[in-house]
Scaffold this motif. Structure first.
Motif, PDB file in Angstrom:
ATOM      1  N   GLY A 164      -4.859   0.753 -15.213  1.00  0.00           N
ATOM      2  CA  GLY A 164      -5.998   1.606 -15.551  1.00  0.00           C
ATOM      3  C   GLY A 164      -7.301   0.842 -15.649  1.00  0.00           C
ATOM      4  N   ILE A 165      -7.348  -0.326 -15.007  1.00  0.00           N
ATOM      5  CA  ILE A 165      -8.545  -1.166 -15.069  1.00  0.00           C
ATOM      6  C   ILE A 165      -9.464  -0.922 -13.880  1.00  0.00           C
ATOM      7  CG2 ILE A 165      -9.211  -3.592 -14.686  1.00  0.00           C
ATOM      8  CD1 ILE A 165      -6.979  -4.230 -16.773  1.00  0.00           C
ATOM      9  N   ALA A 166      -8.862  -0.669 -12.727  1.00  0.00           N
ATOM     10  CA  ALA A 166      -9.669  -0.524 -11.520  1.00  0.00           C
ATOM     11  C   ALA A 166      -9.215   0.656 -10.676  1.00  0.00           C
ATOM     12  CB  ALA A 166      -9.604  -1.806 -10.694  1.00  0.00           C
ATOM     13  N   LYS A 167     -10.173   1.169  -9.957  1.00  0.00           N
ATOM     14  CA  LYS A 167      -9.899   2.185  -8.943  1.00  0.00           C
ATOM     15  C   LYS A 167     -10.171   1.485  -7.611  1.00  0.00           C
ATOM     16  CE  LYS A 167     -11.186   6.965  -8.098  1.00  0.00           C
ATOM     17  NZ  LYS A 167      -9.771   7.218  -7.801  1.00  0.00           N
ATOM     18  N   PRO A 168      -9.111   1.127  -6.871  1.00  0.00           N
ATOM     19  CA  PRO A 168      -9.314   0.343  -5.645  1.00  0.00           C
ATOM     20  C   PRO A 168      -9.968   1.183  -4.544  1.00  0.00           C
ATOM     21  CG  PRO A 168      -7.056   0.112  -6.462  1.00  0.00           C
ATOM     22  CD  PRO A 168      -7.678   1.265  -7.192  1.00  0.00           C
ATOM     23  N   LEU A 169     -10.936   0.561  -3.900  1.00  0.00           N
ATOM     24  CA  LEU A 169     -11.594   1.159  -2.743  1.00  0.00           C
ATOM     25  C   LEU A 169     -11.480   0.130  -1.620  1.00  0.00           C
ATOM     26  CD1 LEU A 169     -13.379   2.974  -1.104  1.00  0.00           C
ATOM     27  CD2 LEU A 169     -15.240   2.594  -2.714  1.00  0.00           C
ATOM     28  N   ALA A 170     -10.511   0.367  -0.745  1.00  0.00           N
ATOM     29  CA  ALA A 170     -10.191  -0.609   0.293  1.00  0.00           C
ATOM     30  C   ALA A 170     -11.097  -0.389   1.499  1.00  0.00           C
ATOM     31  CB  ALA A 170      -8.729  -0.480   0.705  1.00  0.00           C
ATOM     32  N   VAL A 171     -11.804  -1.444   1.869  1.00  0.00           N
ATOM     33  CA  VAL A 171     -12.754  -1.359   2.975  1.00  0.00           C
ATOM     34  C   VAL A 171     -12.245  -2.221   4.121  1.00  0.00           C
ATOM     35  CG1 VAL A 171     -15.161  -1.675   3.663  1.00  0.00           C
ATOM     36  CG2 VAL A 171     -14.608  -1.113   1.270  1.00  0.00           C
ATOM     37  N   GLY A 172     -12.094  -1.608   5.289  1.00  0.00           N
ATOM     38  CA  GLY A 172     -11.605  -2.393   6.416  1.00  0.00           C
ATOM     39  C   GLY A 172     -10.861  -1.500   7.392  1.00  0.00           C
ATOM     40  N   ASN A 173     -10.062  -2.122   8.212  1.00  0.00           N
ATOM     41  CA  ASN A 173      -9.266  -1.409   9.201  1.00  0.00           C
ATOM     42  C   ASN A 173      -8.136  -0.669   8.479  1.00  0.00           C
ATOM     43  OD1 ASN A 173      -7.257  -0.782  11.143  1.00  0.00           O
ATOM     44  ND2 ASN A 173      -8.143  -2.304  12.533  1.00  0.00           N
ATOM     45  N   LYS A 174      -8.347   0.629   8.255  1.00  0.00           N
ATOM     46  CA  LYS A 174      -7.410   1.381   7.412  1.00  0.00           C
ATOM     47  C   LYS A 174      -5.964   1.331   7.914  1.00  0.00           C
ATOM     48  CE  LYS A 174      -6.732   5.908   5.220  1.00  0.00           C
ATOM     49  NZ  LYS A 174      -7.265   7.253   4.987  1.00  0.00           N
ATOM     50  N   PRO A 175      -5.728   1.575   9.208  1.00  0.00           N
ATOM     51  CA  PRO A 175      -4.326   1.493   9.659  1.00  0.00           C
ATOM     52  C   PRO A 175      -3.720   0.111   9.416  1.00  0.00           C
ATOM     53  CG  PRO A 175      -5.726   2.516  11.342  1.00  0.00           C
ATOM     54  CD  PRO A 175      -6.649   2.002  10.289  1.00  0.00           C
ATOM     55  N   ALA A 176      -4.526  -0.942   9.618  1.00  0.00           N
ATOM     56  CA  ALA A 176      -3.992  -2.295   9.412  1.00  0.00           C
ATOM     57  C   ALA A 176      -3.670  -2.543   7.939  1.00  0.00           C
ATOM     58  CB  ALA A 176      -5.001  -3.335   9.912  1.00  0.00           C
ATOM     59  N   ILE A 177      -4.521  -2.028   7.061  1.00  0.00           N
ATOM     60  CA  ILE A 177      -4.277  -2.201   5.618  1.00  0.00           C
ATOM     61  C   ILE A 177      -3.009  -1.455   5.211  1.00  0.00           C
ATOM     62  CG2 ILE A 177      -5.182  -1.693   3.314  1.00  0.00           C
ATOM     63  CD1 ILE A 177      -8.043  -2.049   4.557  1.00  0.00           C
ATOM     64  N   ILE A 178      -2.869  -0.230   5.730  1.00  0.00           N
ATOM     65  CA  ILE A 178      -1.685   0.562   5.383  1.00  0.00           C
ATOM     66  C   ILE A 178      -0.417  -0.105   5.903  1.00  0.00           C
ATOM     67  CG2 ILE A 178      -0.519   2.757   5.898  1.00  0.00           C
ATOM     68  CD1 ILE A 178      -3.327   4.085   5.684  1.00  0.00           C
ATOM     69  N   THR A 179      -0.501  -0.624   7.123  1.00  0.00           N
ATOM     70  CA  THR A 179       0.663  -1.321   7.685  1.00  0.00           C
ATOM     71  C   THR A 179       1.024  -2.540   6.848  1.00  0.00           C
ATOM     72  OG1 THR A 179       0.023  -0.602   9.900  1.00  0.00           O
ATOM     73  CG2 THR A 179       1.571  -2.453   9.747  1.00  0.00           C
ATOM     74  N   ALA A 180      -0.002  -3.298   6.460  1.00  0.00           N
ATOM     75  CA  ALA A 180       0.247  -4.499   5.647  1.00  0.00           C
ATOM     76  C   ALA A 180       0.941  -4.114   4.343  1.00  0.00           C
ATOM     77  CB  ALA A 180      -1.063  -5.232   5.362  1.00  0.00           C
ATOM     78  N   ALA A 181       0.430  -3.056   3.700  1.00  0.00           N
ATOM     79  CA  ALA A 181       1.006  -2.634   2.417  1.00  0.00           C
ATOM     80  C   ALA A 181       2.443  -2.164   2.594  1.00  0.00           C
ATOM     81  CB  ALA A 181       0.144  -1.530   1.804  1.00  0.00           C
ATOM     82  N   GLU A 182       2.687  -1.414   3.683  1.00  0.00           N
ATOM     83  CA  GLU A 182       4.054  -0.934   3.921  1.00  0.00           C
ATOM     84  C   GLU A 182       5.009  -2.099   4.139  1.00  0.00           C
ATOM     85  OE1 GLU A 182       3.726   1.863   7.091  1.00  0.00           O
ATOM     86  OE2 GLU A 182       3.153   3.525   5.756  1.00  0.00           O
ATOM     87  N   THR A 183       4.565  -3.038   4.957  1.00  0.00           N
ATOM     88  CA  THR A 183       5.390  -4.212   5.240  1.00  0.00           C
ATOM     89  C   THR A 183       5.734  -4.957   3.957  1.00  0.00           C
ATOM     90  OG1 THR A 183       4.193  -4.411   7.316  1.00  0.00           O
ATOM     91  CG2 THR A 183       5.541  -6.305   6.637  1.00  0.00           C
ATOM     92  N   LEU A 184       4.752  -5.020   3.069  1.00  0.00           N
ATOM     93  CA  LEU A 184       4.938  -5.769   1.819  1.00  0.00           C
ATOM     94  C   LEU A 184       5.589  -4.927   0.726  1.00  0.00           C
ATOM     95  CD1 LEU A 184       1.389  -7.374   1.912  1.00  0.00           C
ATOM     96  CD2 LEU A 184       3.516  -8.692   1.976  1.00  0.00           C
ATOM     97  N   GLY A 185       5.751  -3.624   0.998  1.00  0.00           N
ATOM     98  CA  GLY A 185       6.358  -2.753  -0.014  1.00  0.00           C
ATOM     99  C   GLY A 185       5.450  -2.477  -1.203  1.00  0.00           C
TER     100      GLY A 185
END
Lengths: 304, 304
Positions: free
Chosen positions: B44-65
């Motif tokens: 509850g400290i931060a609300k992440p706002l991810a800036v960048g290549n959205k599909p690449a970020i999502i893929t990275a997160a999925e790969t990392l679980g």
């Protein structure tokens, strides 16, 4: 080749492999010096030779409840003569380690550098502190955190030679030396110490630094942490496994030393090297334990 | 006045006293950044706002679980534009903290210093690292171990101002600042940093440094250890209880920081300060935990 994992492992090592070293201590009238000499005598590491006002030393020990059994004395009532007389004992071969008690450091160094009764060797004096290093799993030598203030290139080379000799005497035949900086590349414009670091590496590679294996510039983490080496993709003979860490300035060395002592709670044994015999120059804020470990390191590296 | 004993105590403090801070992170495609943002969101400290290549970020997160639940996105397919777009979100008030993901630091700083979309405030940028400090029993801020290489007197004064502001925002109304050197006296000939230290003290005493209580030069032990203060007989408003430690050069700061991290195993939260918003510039060797604590500190000191 010997193998120690912690600084305290020096104690059984020295006790088992050699006779007690005679330690000439100038004016041991404080609790920490007397306790350190007592411990060193009890461990069979040193034979204390107390130089100074004998009645005052005895009174101090009695007041502190520290036994002087096994101590030898050279009674020197004149305080101004204590440093010289203690140094001369080492000069004359009657002691193999010189140690500072309650005198000012500069008084003892003045005697050490005296052309007649001193311990001059033609080399520079530098301080070497052997510290427990959790990321390495072995002690690491930090130099010079005590004597040379802003060493130029030629002094840094002498500092490397001195520390290398200490580590060789501890049984590490090809010590790995990291020349520390804040980065791993040479930055001529704004970080001149990185150029020094690279030059010292080149000088070592040319065979001019004996058995020392030198790499620089290296940041501290790259010098000691295999994990950082992996993440940063560092290569070289020293990365992640340094035996010796050479700091760029007295400020970085002093802060490093005190960070490990006061924040890290890590043990340390320090010695001044480059004279004809090791000199234990501890500070008045050092504990008896630190002084004792300094004596132990000095005994380990002193000549026969 | 708030009271925290360890860096980790920032976490409940920030969670309880404020709404989550929106953190614009440029290119969070590595495990550590994504995990750190996940932890900060979960706490509850931060609300992440991810800036960048959205599909690449999502893929990275999925790969990392790593779950991206609660993350917002600004899809910026062009890698060269990520730093600017993330910075502009903060410039425009849509985020209150800027964070570096997998971009090179200089790319993000270039955007921060941009005259149009950047976060210029007319002040210098400096790095402040809040570390657990066992001898003090409270966290201490170390500055500048990350950005300013060989700061001159006027830059050192700005560095003091920046760190003072951070500590004030953490609730320490009159932070005690130690200007570090290797000794406690001014040595003009061979230790110029001691003169800087004394001058900064005098400038503070003249009321030019706001609420900062400054003392220098001080060696590290005299700044943090009440026992050393007693033995050395030091006096002054900062000895033995510093809130902020100002290092003389990048080398001493870098070695200090890494000694505490790798030898001391101490926790740390770092932030870049002096822009219109805090910037979390962690290194690729930092763990997710360190990045998370950096986000926490940034959230604690960010404006409303």
């Amino acid at each position: 080749m010997i193998c120690i994992k912690k600084v305290e492992d020096l104690v059984p090592l020295v006790r088992d492999r050699q006779k007690p070293a005679t330690v000439a201590c100038a004016a041991p009238q404080d609790a920490e010096s007397l306790e350190a000499l007592r411990m060193a005598a009890d461990e069979g590491i040193a034979k204390p030779l107390a130089v100074g006002n004998k009645p005052a030393i005895i009174t101090a020990a009695e007041t502190l409840g520290i036994s002087l059994e096994g101590f030898e004395f050279l009674d020197v009532p004149e305080r101004d003569e204590v440093a010289e007389r203690a140094t001369q004992l080492v000069h004359d071969g009657r002691a193999s380690v010189l140690m500072k008690g309650t005198l000012p450091t500069r008084q003892l160094l003045h005697a050490v550098l005296d052309r007649d009764i001193g311990l001059r060797s033609g080399r520079i004096l530098s301080h070497v502190a052997l510290f427990d290093a959790p990321p390495l799993g072995k002690p690491v030598a930090i130099t010079d955190a005590g004597v040379n203030i802003n060493p130029n290139l030629s002094r840094k080379i002498e500092i490397v030679k001195n520390a290398t000799e200490i580590m060789e005497r501890l049984g590490i035949s090809r010590p790995k030396v990291a020349i520390l900086a804040a980065v791993e590349d040479v930055r001529l414009r704004d970080m001149p110490v990185t150029l020094h670091a690279k030059l010292i590496q080149r000088i070592a590679e040319a065979g001019q630094l004996g058995n020392a294996v030198v790499q620089g510039p290296l940041a501290l983490d790259g010098a000691v942490s295999p994990e950082v080496v992996r993440v940063k993709g560092l290569t070289g003979p020293v990365v992640g496994r340094a035996d010796i860490l050479v700091v760029p300035t007295i400020e970085s060395g002093n802060i490093f030393y005190k960070a490990l002592t006061y924040f890290g709670g890590l043990e340390c044994a320090g010695v001044l090297w480059g004279a004809t015999a090791p000199v234990v120059i501890t500070s008045r804020t050092d504990t008896a334990r630190v002084k004792f470990l300094g004596i132990t390191l000095a005994a380990a590296v002193a000549g026969a």
